[in-house]
Design a protein around this motif. Structure first.
Motif, short mmCIF file in Angstrom:
data_model
loop_
_atom_site.label_atom_id
_atom_site.label_comp_id
_atom_site.label_asym_id
_atom_site.label_seq_id
_atom_site.Cartn_x
_atom_site.Cartn_y
_atom_site.Cartn_z
N GLU A 46 0.93 -0.99 -0.07
CA GLU A 46 0.14 -0.08 -0.08
C GLU A 46 0.79 1.24 0.07
O GLU A 46 0.56 2.21 -0.69
N LEU A 47 2.04 1.23 0.96
CA LEU A 47 2.96 2.48 0.89
C LEU A 47 3.94 2.61 0.05
O LEU A 47 4.60 3.40 0.01
N LYS A 48 4.16 1.29 -0.93
CA LYS A 48 5.29 1.24 -1.71
C LYS A 48 6.52 1.53 -1.13
O LYS A 48 7.48 2.17 -1.41
N MET A 49 6.89 0.75 0.13
CA MET A 49 8.06 0.97 0.70
C MET A 49 8.57 -0.27 1.44
O MET A 49 7.48 -1.09 2.11
N HIS A 50 9.99 -0.45 1.72
CA HIS A 50 10.14 -1.46 2.71
C HIS A 50 10.35 -0.74 4.09
O HIS A 50 11.10 -0.03 4.26
N LEU A 51 9.40 -1.51 4.88
CA LEU A 51 9.34 -0.93 6.24
C LEU A 51 10.67 -0.68 7.14
O LEU A 51 11.09 0.07 7.93
N GLN A 52 11.45 -1.67 6.69
CA GLN A 52 12.68 -1.70 7.50
C GLN A 52 13.72 -0.70 7.22
O GLN A 52 14.71 -0.39 7.95
N HIS A 53 13.28 -0.13 6.14
CA HIS A 53 14.33 1.14 5.75
C HIS A 53 13.57 2.53 5.77
O HIS A 53 14.10 3.42 5.24
N LEU A 117 15.81 1.15 -8.66
CA LEU A 117 16.05 2.39 -7.71
C LEU A 117 14.84 3.55 -7.69
O LEU A 117 14.81 4.49 -7.22
N ASN A 118 13.94 3.26 -8.99
CA ASN A 118 13.01 4.29 -9.08
C ASN A 118 11.54 3.59 -9.12
O ASN A 118 10.66 4.14 -8.71
N CYS A 119 11.28 2.44 -9.69
CA CYS A 119 10.04 1.85 -9.62
C CYS A 119 9.82 1.47 -8.54
O CYS A 119 10.56 0.74 -7.58
N LYS A 120 8.27 1.73 -8.09
CA LYS A 120 7.95 1.37 -6.61
C LYS A 120 7.30 -0.08 -6.72
O LYS A 120 5.97 -0.04 -6.69
N GLY A 126 15.44 1.89 -3.94
CA GLY A 126 15.73 3.19 -3.94
C GLY A 126 15.93 3.80 -2.50
O GLY A 126 16.73 4.70 -2.40
N ASP A 127 15.37 3.20 -1.61
CA ASP A 127 15.77 3.52 -0.18
C ASP A 127 17.03 3.38 0.30
O ASP A 127 17.57 4.05 1.25
#
Length: 235
Positions: A46-53, A117-120, A126-127
């Motif tokens: 949903e957030l398009k992120m790795h939570l650990q980073h 590094l760009n595509c979510k 990218g993080d």
């Protein structure tokens, strides 16, 4: 990463031994394809992120971490020399994603590195190019961690964490995601152009964390340690 059992929060900057820390607290770091909100780990679709980073600000703004937890739990973080960190990540990402491209394209998220590094999506890394200083800012104020550990002195730092949290001395003994073959010192990788790219793009990290470039090729220190101190730096 958060551990309610030990009432602590570990903020994981990429390529700073974070996977070993998370493993010590019982997280299966090999399974990062699904979000584990309870431990603040894994890919959040949903957030398009790795939570650990995620940065502390991202965690709190997205209601993944409460203000009460942040204010009352023990907080620690590991930082690393930017030249060393980026060299390590460039080597890791090139091998992990089977990418054969230049350091210049890596650090600018272009060329063959552009996709990851760009595509979510789940491949997003990218993080890994986030400035470390972003992990020290919350509500435009400098974060006062209980323990800031320098990667170059990680053993001493983790021993302090063990004492503070009353953990067994062997708690952080298992190491994961470390290459079997020891790499040369980072300075052997850098030419002047590469050094200058890092110096320019991560200038704030270098000054804030008070790092310098150590050139072991000639047995000399190439950059003099900054006069700025992390204690006096204003975000």
């Amino acid at each position: 990463m958060i551990s309610h059992k030990h009432k602590c929060i570990f903020i994981h900057i990429s390529k700073c031994a974070g996977s070993s820390i998370e493993t010590a607290f019982g997280i299966d770091v090999s399974n990062n394809s699904e979000s584990n909100n309870s431990n603040l780990f894994g890919w959040n679709e949903e957030l398009k992120m790795h939570l650990q980073h995620a940065t502390p600000e991202e965690l709190i703004q997205n209601n993944l971490l409460s203000s009460h937890e942040w204010n009352n739990y023990y907080k620690f973080i590991i930082v690393r020399n930017p030249w060393d960190r980026l060299y390590s990540d460039y080597c890791w990402l090139s091998k992990e994603q089977n990418i054969n491209d230049s350091f210049f394209n890596y650090i600018n998220a272009t060329g063959k590195f552009s996709k990851v590094l760009n595509c979510k999506n789940i491949l997003y890394r990218g993080d890994h190019l986030k400035s470390q200083i972003n992990y020290f800012c919350l509500d435009n104020q400098k974060i006062d961690y209980d323990q800031v550990i320098f990667f170059e002195q990680i053993q001493n730092g983790l021993e302090k964490v063990c004492r503070d949290l009353e953990l067994p001395s062997s708690f952080f003994s298992k190491k994961v995601n470390m290459g079997k073959k020891k790499k040369n010192h980072y300075s052997f990788f850098y030419n002047q152009r590469r050094k200058d790219i890092v110096k320019e793009k991560f200038k704030n990290d270098i000054e804030f964390l008070n790092y310098f470039f150590e050139d072991r090729k000639d047995g000399l220190i190439d950059y003099i340690r900054s006069n700025s101190s992390s204690k006096s730096f204003i975000i």
